[in-house]
Design a protein around this motif. Structure first.
Motif, PDB file in Angstrom:
ATOM      1  N   ALA A 140       0.930  -0.997  -0.054  1.00  0.00           N
ATOM      2  CA  ALA A 140       0.331  -0.293   0.328  1.00  0.00           C
ATOM      3  C   ALA A 140       0.238   1.050   0.259  1.00  0.00           C
ATOM      4  O   ALA A 140       0.602   2.535  -0.714  1.00  0.00           O
ATOM      5  CB  ALA A 140      -1.077  -0.074   0.969  1.00  0.00           C
ATOM      6  N   TRP A 141       2.157   0.913   1.209  1.00  0.00           N
ATOM      7  CA  TRP A 141       2.864   2.376   0.988  1.00  0.00           C
ATOM      8  C   TRP A 141       3.314   2.472  -0.755  1.00  0.00           C
ATOM      9  O   TRP A 141       3.598   3.929  -0.753  1.00  0.00           O
ATOM     10  CB  TRP A 141       3.927   2.448   1.633  1.00  0.00           C
ATOM     11  N   ASN A 142       4.296   2.132  -1.381  1.00  0.00           N
ATOM     12  CA  ASN A 142       4.745   2.084  -2.315  1.00  0.00           C
ATOM     13  C   ASN A 142       3.841   2.175  -3.438  1.00  0.00           C
ATOM     14  O   ASN A 142       3.961   3.528  -4.179  1.00  0.00           O
ATOM     15  CB  ASN A 142       5.144   0.844  -2.977  1.00  0.00           C
ATOM     16  N   LEU A 143       2.303   1.219  -3.306  1.00  0.00           N
ATOM     17  CA  LEU A 143       1.439   2.314  -4.226  1.00  0.00           C
ATOM     18  C   LEU A 143       1.372   3.221  -4.469  1.00  0.00           C
ATOM     19  O   LEU A 143       0.908   4.546  -5.560  1.00  0.00           O
ATOM     20  CB  LEU A 143       0.696   0.990  -4.142  1.00  0.00           C
ATOM     21  N   HIS A 144       0.621   4.192  -3.386  1.00  0.00           N
ATOM     22  CA  HIS A 144       0.408   5.280  -3.224  1.00  0.00           C
ATOM     23  C   HIS A 144       1.726   6.336  -3.553  1.00  0.00           C
ATOM     24  O   HIS A 144       1.130   7.200  -4.185  1.00  0.00           O
ATOM     25  CB  HIS A 144       0.122   5.277  -1.935  1.00  0.00           C
ATOM     26  N   TYR A 145       2.785   6.393  -2.587  1.00  0.00           N
ATOM     27  CA  TYR A 145       4.442   6.886  -2.962  1.00  0.00           C
ATOM     28  C   TYR A 145       4.498   6.503  -4.484  1.00  0.00           C
ATOM     29  O   TYR A 145       4.425   8.557  -5.042  1.00  0.00           O
ATOM     30  CB  TYR A 145       5.208   6.481  -2.742  1.00  0.00           C
ATOM     31  N   LEU A 146       4.518   5.586  -5.585  1.00  0.00           N
ATOM     32  CA  LEU A 146       4.352   5.600  -6.633  1.00  0.00           C
ATOM     33  C   LEU A 146       3.780   6.538  -7.219  1.00  0.00           C
ATOM     34  O   LEU A 146       4.310   6.902  -8.969  1.00  0.00           O
ATOM     35  CB  LEU A 146       5.382   4.186  -7.137  1.00  0.00           C
ATOM     36  N   GLU A 147       2.405   6.559  -6.893  1.00  0.00           N
ATOM     37  CA  GLU A 147       1.418   6.177  -7.881  1.00  0.00           C
ATOM     38  C   GLU A 147       1.502   8.892  -7.648  1.00  0.00           C
ATOM     39  O   GLU A 147       0.802   8.896  -8.841  1.00  0.00           O
ATOM     40  CB  GLU A 147      -0.354   6.243  -7.830  1.00  0.00           C
ATOM     41  N   HIS A 148       1.594   9.173  -6.217  1.00  0.00           N
ATOM     42  CA  HIS A 148       1.486  10.317  -6.451  1.00  0.00           C
ATOM     43  C   HIS A 148       2.507  11.309  -6.155  1.00  0.00           C
ATOM     44  O   HIS A 148       2.208  12.224  -6.913  1.00  0.00           O
ATOM     45  CB  HIS A 148       0.276  10.284  -5.430  1.00  0.00           C
ATOM     46  N   HIS A 149       2.931  10.550  -5.800  1.00  0.00           N
ATOM     47  CA  HIS A 149       4.548  11.331  -4.623  1.00  0.00           C
ATOM     48  C   HIS A 149       4.712  12.086  -6.775  1.00  0.00           C
ATOM     49  O   HIS A 149       5.915  12.967  -6.440  1.00  0.00           O
ATOM     50  CB  HIS A 149       5.515  10.644  -3.933  1.00  0.00           C
ATOM     51  N   PRO A 150       5.831  10.937  -7.568  1.00  0.00           N
ATOM     52  CA  PRO A 150       6.503  12.334  -8.680  1.00  0.00           C
ATOM     53  C   PRO A 150       5.988  13.071  -9.284  1.00  0.00           C
ATOM     54  O   PRO A 150       6.742  13.991 -10.336  1.00  0.00           O
ATOM     55  CB  PRO A 150       6.909  10.397  -8.971  1.00  0.00           C
ATOM     56  N   SER A 151       4.155  12.954 -10.090  1.00  0.00           N
ATOM     57  CA  SER A 151       4.474  14.126 -10.640  1.00  0.00           C
ATOM     58  C   SER A 151       4.218  14.731  -9.422  1.00  0.00           C
ATOM     59  O   SER A 151       3.873  15.998 -10.610  1.00  0.00           O
ATOM     60  CB  SER A 151       2.734  12.999 -10.887  1.00  0.00           C
ATOM     61  N   ILE A 152       4.062  14.977  -8.509  1.00  0.00           N
ATOM     62  CA  ILE A 152       4.442  16.769  -7.744  1.00  0.00           C
ATOM     63  C   ILE A 152       5.608  17.061  -7.747  1.00  0.00           C
ATOM     64  O   ILE A 152       6.094  18.457  -8.332  1.00  0.00           O
ATOM     65  CB  ILE A 152       3.859  16.456  -5.959  1.00  0.00           C
TER      66      ILE A 152
END
Length: 241
Positions: A140-152
């Motif tokens: 769950a951690w990796n899914l959220h971080y990889l899907e959201h943080h890089p685009s920001i």
């Protein structure tokens, strides 16, 4: 791609790695078989403004070595190799006696608008971040971080590189301490001033808004701006045997 991280910390603080020692390390790692790129990280010469200055000055020295795959990386981590020597100081007084840790991780690269450094860039600045962990649910951690943080992250002014590193299992014979941070990431800018400009922009507000939505995790995080020197493989490595 696989990255090896080695971090050299001074428990007493204040240790500076001399330029001649950095030159010696550059020669040593440039000859490591199958290493495709080496990065040497040293503390800033002058403090730069960024949101997490309370995290401290960071390690006295750190390095990142890139390898094409895990087996190539593991082959360089034998007890008689150059990296094993470096883990105990490599005979360099600037590095001897420091606390040394290492970790091998999977490298995940993300796009940026302009990857090329501004003409005249001499010493890029990397923002090194790590999350010791653990998370309650790593998937769950990796899914959220990889899907959201890089685009920001991509919206930071003049960010030249975005990489996120996730855990893998590996074997080694290094004498330094193995660590298993649940994640690392790195942003690269043209200079400490460029990093400071980006990290004090309003983009950080969006980063923090996403941070509060992270799946539950422990251990906090650490952020260190570091001057960055690139080391290429020695020419002999590119020659056919």
């Amino acid at each position: 791609m696989i990255s090896l991280f080695m971090t050299f910390s001074d428990p007493a603080g204040g240790r500076r790695v001399r330029s001649e020692a950095l030159n010696a390390v550059a020669v040593l790692i440039g000859a490591v078989p199958q290493m495709t790129e080496g990065l040497l990280f040293t503390p800033l010469e002058q403090s730069a403004d960024h949101p997490y200055k309370a995290d401290g000055p960071g390690p006295a020295f750190a390095l990142q070595l890139r390898f094409p795959d895990l087996l190539a990386c593991e082959a360089a981590l034998n007890r008689g190799g150059a990296l094993a020597s470096l883990a105990t100081g490599g005979g360099l007084s600037s590095l001897t006696g420091l606390d040394v840790t290492h970790q091998v991780m999977l490298t995940r690269s993300f796009p940026v608008d302009v990857a090329e450094h501004h003409p005249g860039t001499a010493t890029p600045c990397s923002y090194l971040v790590h999350y010791p962990g653990p998370a309650e649910d790593m998937n769950a951690w990796n899914l959220h971080y990889l899907e959201h943080h890089p685009s920001i992250m991509r919206t930071f002014p003049n960010v030249r590189q975005i990489e996120i590193y996730t855990r893998i299992d590996w074997v080694d014979q290094l004498p330094s301490q193995r660590i298993e941070h649940m994640q690392r990431n790195k942003l690269v800018f043209d200079s400490p001033a460029a990093l400071s400009h980006a990290l004090t922009s309003d983009v950080i507000t969006r980063m923090r808004a996403d941070f509060v939505r992270f799946p539950p995790f422990a251990g906090g995080n650490k952020h260190f701006p570091m001057l960055t020197r690139v080391v290429r493989p020695a020419p002999s490595q590119d020659m056919p045997s």
